[in-house]
Design an enzyme around this catalytic site. Structure first.
Site, PDB file in Angstrom:
ATOM      1  N   PHE A 190     -49.908  21.286   4.713  1.00 54.86           N
ATOM      2  CA  PHE A 190     -49.401  20.180   5.010  1.00 54.86           C
ATOM      3  C   PHE A 190     -47.743  20.270   4.786  1.00 54.86           C
ATOM      4  O   PHE A 190     -47.067  19.054   4.517  1.00 54.86           O
ATOM      5  CB  PHE A 190     -49.865  19.079   4.015  1.00 54.86           C
ATOM      6  CG  PHE A 190     -51.335  18.631   4.297  1.00 54.86           C
ATOM      7  CD1 PHE A 190     -52.295  19.405   4.215  1.00 54.86           C
ATOM      8  CD2 PHE A 190     -51.281  17.271   5.402  1.00 54.86           C
ATOM      9  CE1 PHE A 190     -53.628  19.027   4.711  1.00 54.86           C
ATOM     10  CE2 PHE A 190     -52.576  17.248   5.786  1.00 54.86           C
ATOM     11  CZ  PHE A 190     -53.788  18.001   5.338  1.00 54.86           C
ATOM     12  N   GLU A 202     -65.471  11.136   0.163  1.00 56.69           N
ATOM     13  CA  GLU A 202     -65.477  12.250   1.119  1.00 56.69           C
ATOM     14  C   GLU A 202     -64.081  12.792   1.538  1.00 56.69           C
ATOM     15  O   GLU A 202     -63.330  12.140   1.855  1.00 56.69           O
ATOM     16  CB  GLU A 202     -66.368  12.034   2.502  1.00 56.69           C
ATOM     17  CG  GLU A 202     -66.465  13.052   3.133  1.00 56.69           C
ATOM     18  CD  GLU A 202     -67.177  14.406   2.553  1.00 56.69           C
ATOM     19  OE1 GLU A 202     -68.309  14.302   1.698  1.00 56.69           O
ATOM     20  OE2 GLU A 202     -66.558  15.343   2.386  1.00 56.69           O
ATOM     21  N   LYS A 224     -59.442   9.180  -3.989  1.00 58.24           N
ATOM     22  CA  LYS A 224     -59.658   9.414  -2.737  1.00 58.24           C
ATOM     23  C   LYS A 224     -58.148   8.886  -1.942  1.00 58.24           C
ATOM     24  O   LYS A 224     -57.667   9.423  -1.280  1.00 58.24           O
ATOM     25  CB  LYS A 224     -60.582   8.721  -2.004  1.00 58.24           C
ATOM     26  CG  LYS A 224     -60.831   8.626  -0.615  1.00 58.24           C
ATOM     27  CD  LYS A 224     -60.847  10.173   0.037  1.00 58.24           C
ATOM     28  CE  LYS A 224     -60.629   9.978   1.471  1.00 58.24           C
ATOM     29  NZ  LYS A 224     -60.581  11.142   2.131  1.00 58.24           N
ATOM     30  N   CYS A 247     -57.762   8.276   9.185  1.00 56.77           N
ATOM     31  CA  CYS A 247     -57.633   8.125   7.740  1.00 56.77           C
ATOM     32  C   CYS A 247     -56.258   7.954   6.991  1.00 56.77           C
ATOM     33  O   CYS A 247     -56.014   6.875   6.483  1.00 56.77           O
ATOM     34  CB  CYS A 247     -58.125   9.422   6.879  1.00 56.77           C
ATOM     35  SG  CYS A 247     -59.922   9.716   7.163  1.00 56.77           S
ATOM     36  N   GLY A 264     -51.456  11.051  12.128  1.00 53.06           N
ATOM     37  CA  GLY A 264     -52.079   9.970  12.584  1.00 53.06           C
ATOM     38  C   GLY A 264     -53.650  10.185  12.344  1.00 53.06           C
ATOM     39  O   GLY A 264     -53.741  10.771  11.204  1.00 53.06           O
ATOM     40  N   GLU A 278     -61.642  16.341   9.731  1.00 53.49           N
ATOM     41  CA  GLU A 278     -62.424  16.497  11.009  1.00 53.49           C
ATOM     42  C   GLU A 278     -62.051  17.668  11.532  1.00 53.49           C
ATOM     43  O   GLU A 278     -60.860  18.165  11.507  1.00 53.49           O
ATOM     44  CB  GLU A 278     -62.038  15.356  11.962  1.00 53.49           C
ATOM     45  CG  GLU A 278     -62.883  13.970  11.713  1.00 53.49           C
ATOM     46  CD  GLU A 278     -62.416  12.854  12.466  1.00 53.49           C
ATOM     47  OE1 GLU A 278     -61.782  13.092  13.705  1.00 53.49           O
ATOM     48  OE2 GLU A 278     -62.486  11.716  11.978  1.00 53.49           O
ATOM     49  N   VAL A 319     -68.352  10.979   9.359  1.00 56.47           N
ATOM     50  CA  VAL A 319     -68.654  11.171   8.083  1.00 56.47           C
ATOM     51  C   VAL A 319     -70.238  11.377   7.720  1.00 56.47           C
ATOM     52  O   VAL A 319     -70.872  12.182   7.401  1.00 56.47           O
ATOM     53  CB  VAL A 319     -67.907  10.423   7.043  1.00 56.47           C
ATOM     54  CG1 VAL A 319     -68.525  10.479   5.635  1.00 56.47           C
ATOM     55  CG2 VAL A 319     -66.472  10.885   6.962  1.00 56.47           C
ATOM     56  N   LYS A 368     -75.943   5.361  20.184  1.00 61.20           N
ATOM     57  CA  LYS A 368     -75.883   6.668  19.267  1.00 61.20           C
ATOM     58  C   LYS A 368     -77.091   7.241  18.857  1.00 61.20           C
ATOM     59  O   LYS A 368     -77.462   8.387  18.832  1.00 61.20           O
ATOM     60  CB  LYS A 368     -74.893   6.296  18.060  1.00 61.20           C
ATOM     61  CG  LYS A 368     -73.905   7.065  17.628  1.00 61.20           C
ATOM     62  CD  LYS A 368     -73.113   6.565  16.498  1.00 61.20           C
ATOM     63  CE  LYS A 368     -71.692   6.625  16.792  1.00 61.20           C
ATOM     64  NZ  LYS A 368     -70.631   6.172  15.956  1.00 61.20           N
ATOM     65  N   LEU A 406     -63.816  15.586   3.524  1.00 67.47           N
ATOM     66  CA  LEU A 406     -63.883  16.597   4.838  1.00 67.47           C
ATOM     67  C   LEU A 406     -62.728  16.267   5.709  1.00 67.47           C
ATOM     68  O   LEU A 406     -62.175  15.133   5.845  1.00 67.47           O
ATOM     69  CB  LEU A 406     -65.011  16.387   5.176  1.00 67.47           C
ATOM     70  CG  LEU A 406     -65.691  15.279   6.104  1.00 67.47           C
ATOM     71  CD1 LEU A 406     -65.278  14.815   7.134  1.00 67.47           C
ATOM     72  CD2 LEU A 406     -67.239  15.263   6.006  1.00 67.47           C
TER      73      LEU A 406
HETATM   74  N1  LIG Z   1     -63.299  10.593   9.705  1.00 68.82           N
HETATM   75  C1  LIG Z   1     -62.967  11.400   8.619  1.00 68.82           C
HETATM   76  O1  LIG Z   1     -62.435  12.528   8.705  1.00 68.82           O
HETATM   77  C2  LIG Z   1     -63.154  10.905   7.250  1.00 68.82           C
HETATM   78  C3  LIG Z   1     -62.791  11.511   5.920  1.00 68.82           C
HETATM   79  C4  LIG Z   1     -63.304  11.052   4.872  1.00 68.82           C
HETATM   80  C5  LIG Z   1     -63.883   9.805   4.791  1.00 68.82           C
HETATM   81  N2  LIG Z   1     -63.471   9.103   5.741  1.00 68.82           N
HETATM   82  C6  LIG Z   1     -64.200   7.863   5.462  1.00 68.82           C
HETATM   83  O2  LIG Z   1     -65.506   7.474   5.704  1.00 68.82           O
HETATM   84  C7  LIG Z   1     -65.969   6.379   6.287  1.00 68.82           C
HETATM   85  C8  LIG Z   1     -66.494   6.518   7.872  1.00 68.82           C
HETATM   86  O3  LIG Z   1     -65.486   7.055   8.515  1.00 68.82           O
HETATM   87  P1  LIG Z   1     -66.138   7.690   9.844  1.00 68.82           P
HETATM   88  O4  LIG Z   1     -64.854   8.296  10.256  1.00 68.82           O
HETATM   89  O5  LIG Z   1     -67.212   8.419   9.744  1.00 68.82           O
HETATM   90  O6  LIG Z   1     -66.414   6.335  10.803  1.00 68.82           O
HETATM   91  P2  LIG Z   1     -67.275   6.061  12.181  1.00 68.82           P
HETATM   92  O7  LIG Z   1     -66.445   5.045  12.681  1.00 68.82           O
HETATM   93  O8  LIG Z   1     -67.133   7.393  12.964  1.00 68.82           O
HETATM   94  O9  LIG Z   1     -68.748   6.021  11.730  1.00 68.82           O
HETATM   95  C9  LIG Z   1     -69.019   4.477  11.155  1.00 68.82           C
HETATM   96  C10 LIG Z   1     -70.404   4.392  11.524  1.00 68.82           C
HETATM   97  O10 LIG Z   1     -71.063   3.284  10.819  1.00 68.82           O
HETATM   98  C11 LIG Z   1     -71.817   2.665  11.680  1.00 68.82           C
HETATM   99  N3  LIG Z   1     -72.236   1.294  10.753  1.00 68.82           N
HETATM  100  C12 LIG Z   1     -71.381   0.267  10.748  1.00 68.82           C
HETATM  101  N4  LIG Z   1     -72.035  -0.542  10.075  1.00 68.82           N
HETATM  102  C13 LIG Z   1     -73.357  -0.255  10.054  1.00 68.82           C
HETATM  103  C14 LIG Z   1     -74.364  -0.688   9.041  1.00 68.82           C
HETATM  104  N5  LIG Z   1     -74.312  -1.898   8.589  1.00 68.82           N
HETATM  105  N6  LIG Z   1     -75.793   0.020   9.357  1.00 68.82           N
HETATM  106  C15 LIG Z   1     -75.750   1.196   9.955  1.00 68.82           C
HETATM  107  N7  LIG Z   1     -74.581   1.608  10.555  1.00 68.82           N
HETATM  108  C16 LIG Z   1     -73.487   1.079  10.675  1.00 68.82           C
HETATM  109  C17 LIG Z   1     -71.139   2.558  13.036  1.00 68.82           C
HETATM  110  O11 LIG Z   1     -71.695   2.057  14.069  1.00 68.82           O
HETATM  111  C18 LIG Z   1     -70.500   3.951  13.388  1.00 68.82           C
HETATM  112  O12 LIG Z   1     -71.361   4.640  13.961  1.00 68.82           O
HETATM  113  C19 LIG Z   1     -64.569   5.705   6.357  1.00 68.82           C
HETATM  114  O13 LIG Z   1     -64.202   4.926   5.286  1.00 68.82           O
HETATM  115  C20 LIG Z   1     -63.523   6.896   6.263  1.00 68.82           C
HETATM  116  O14 LIG Z   1     -62.272   6.220   5.729  1.00 68.82           O
HETATM  117  C21 LIG Z   1     -63.523   9.311   6.924  1.00 68.82           C
END
Ligand SMILES: NC(=O)c1ccc[n+]([C@@H]2O[C@H](COP(=O)([O-])OP(=O)(O)OC[C@H]3O[C@@H](n4cnc5c(N)ncnc54)[C@H](O)[C@@H]3O)[C@@H](O)[C@H]2O)c1
Length: 437
Positions: free
Chosen positions: A252, A151, A207, A263, A260, A155, A11, A35, A153
């Site tokens: 859907f 958010e 959300k 989210c 799976g 993946e 995200v 990263k 979006l």
């Molecule tokens: N993946 C999706 O499709 C999606 C869609 C909508 C919402 N979300 C939500 O968005 C959020 C993030 O999801 P994601 O899939 O991007 O997670 P992710 O695990 O891919 O990314 C999270 C990142 O945050 C970093 N991080 C953690 N603590 C930190 C800090 N204190 N300072 C700096 N970086 C830090 C981690 O190293 C990691 O790279 C979640 O709450 C998720 O539910 C995800």
């Protein structure tokens, strides 16, 4: 505008790169030094279509950079986004907010001037209040407002979704914050994306309600698919028959092995917990979560039935491991409980995924990883399609038949039509099995 994005995962990285593409000045920050090093070299830490081009273009234009240290970027920012993970907490299924709280405390010490702190992570109702409390307690002099901006979006289509959202939800009652958020998203007004201004708590709950509703739709059609198999109906036609009704909608409604991903499983559980905490139980969502969990592992029975009941000593070729196509994300992928069950029942598993092999190696032990669909099918008693990647949509079945031990296909995504499967025993979801010619 200046933006600091805390967390550069699926995200944070996509949102940061898209904001930069709108013309804002963005720094993406992550604790994971590896990263950040890779991003600075132009390497993507995740697979998301077109993300490499978007990141490269905006880095070149000097609108996007990367850092492990948030202090400078946060001090200069108009808006600081929290986009860190909120996984299920071990033990009770509540959202684990430790990353969000830690980020809030770190942001607090770096704030300079009026700054909007935006929670983009999916967080339970009331988290915004807690983020506000942490910042105020850590830095009583800070001048800030906390906003919820969940958010939506997906993946695999993340950039398109971010740039052409169905809606943007902004939870704030602070006028200054509202103006900053309006400026940030202004480029999207051109596409007429509706912005919904709500209270912070309403935005947080919206959300979860969205994800729980979508998970319910999937689970509903999955159960209808099971009934279709018993009564001799076709779930594809039922789904179309109901989906054409505008009140229902066709999206859907694809029957499959259970939802799976990073989210739906964790968000449905977290919503259930919130409902219990507030004595407003969400029984429909509780059932959806339980039905889906049982379904994912239970898919092994479909494979066993296709092979006459027993899996012992059988070789199963699995195509597709990621939780959906066009991502390398293996979090809570249906392939994991299915493959674990196949192994538990005595089968040997060979597997292939176009993009997710590296992540899959960490999530799955005791299976053989292969170089493509045809090497994967070699010597197999059954071929199981678990993720509907584009490249599995036009397989050369004559070639497959030549290398497989038995001509058996179990299609958990209904990619093919039974009548096309000449020469194969073909089993799918919610449709009569096809005995093959
Ligand atoms: N993946 C999706 O499709 C999606 C869609 C909508 C919402 N979300 C939500 O968005 C959020 C993030 O999801 P994601 O899939 O991007 O997670 P992710 O695990 O891919 O990314 C999270 C990142 O945050 C970093 N991080 C953690 N603590 C930190 C800090 N204190 N300072 C700096 N970086 C830090 C981690 O190293 C990691 O790279 C979640 O709450 C998720 O539910 C995800």
């Amino acid at each position: 505008m200046r933006v600091a994005m805390i967390g550069s995962g699926y995200v944070g990285l996509v949102s940061g790169a898209c904001f930069a593409d709108f013309g804002h000045q963005v720094t993406c920050i992550d604790k994971d030094a590896d990263k950040i090093t890779r991003l600075r070299k132009g390497e993507m830490p995740i697979f998301e279509p077109d993300l490499d081009r978007l990141v490269a273009g905006n880095t070149w234009e000097k609108r996007l950079d990367f850092s492990t240290d948030l202090s400078g970027p946060v001090a200069e920012a108009d808006a600081v986004f929290i986009a860190v993970g909120t996984p299920s907490r071990r033990g009770d299924g509540h959202a684990d907010l430790s990353y969000v709280h830690a980020a809030a405390a770190e942001i607090a010490t770096a704030l300079r001037g009026f700054t909007v702190v935006v929670t983009k992570s999916t967080v339970p109702v009331g988290t915004g209040d807690e983020v506000e409390r942490i910042i105020r307690e850590t830095n009583p002099a800070a001048n800030f407002a906390v906003v919820s901006n969940p958010e939506f979006l997906r993946e695999g289509a993340a950039i398109q979704d971010f740039k052409h959202p169905d809606r943007i939800v902004v939870g704030t009652e602070d006028e200054r914050a509202r103006k900053v958020m309006a400026d940030l998203y202004r480029p999207l007004y051109l596409n007429q994306a509706p912005i919904l201004y709500t209270s912070r708590r309403t935005a947080e709950l919206t959300k979860y309600a969205a994800n729980a509703f979508l998970a319910t739709k999937i689970t509903f059609i999955n159960e209808i698919a099971d009934l279709c198999e018993k009564v001799g109906a076709d779930v594809q036609q039922v789904a179309r028959g109901i989906g054409l009704d505008n009140r229902i909608g066709g999206k859907f409604l694809h029957a499959g092995p259970g939802y799976g991903g990073s989210c739906f499983p964790k968000d449905t559980l977290a919503l259930v917990k919130t409902g219990q905490d507030y004595e407003a139980p969400l029984r429909i969502v509780e059932t959806v979560a339980a039905v889906n969990e049982a379904r994912k592992r239970g898919m092994f029975r479909k494979v066993a039935a296709a092979l006459g009941g027993s899996l012992r000593g059988k070789t199963i070729a699995v195509l597709g491991l990621t939780f959906k196509p066009n991502t390398d994300d293996m979090r809570d992928a249906p392939s994991i409980p299915l493959i674990t069950a196949l192994i538990d029942m005595g089968a040997q598993v060979r597997a292939y995924d176009p993009v997710g092999m590296e992540q899959a190696r960490q999530a799955l032990q005791g299976i053989e990883f292969c170089d493509g669909p045809y090497p994967c099918a070699e010597g197999a008693d059954a071929l199981v399609i678990v993720t509907e990647w584009e490249q599995f949509r036009a397989l050369d079945f004559a070639r497959l038949k030549g290398v497989m031990k038995q001509a058996v296909v179990v299609d958990l995504r209904n990619v093919y039509r039974p009548e096309e499967m000449e020469g194969f025993a073909y089993h799918s979801i919610g449709r009569a099995a096809w005995a093959g010619a």
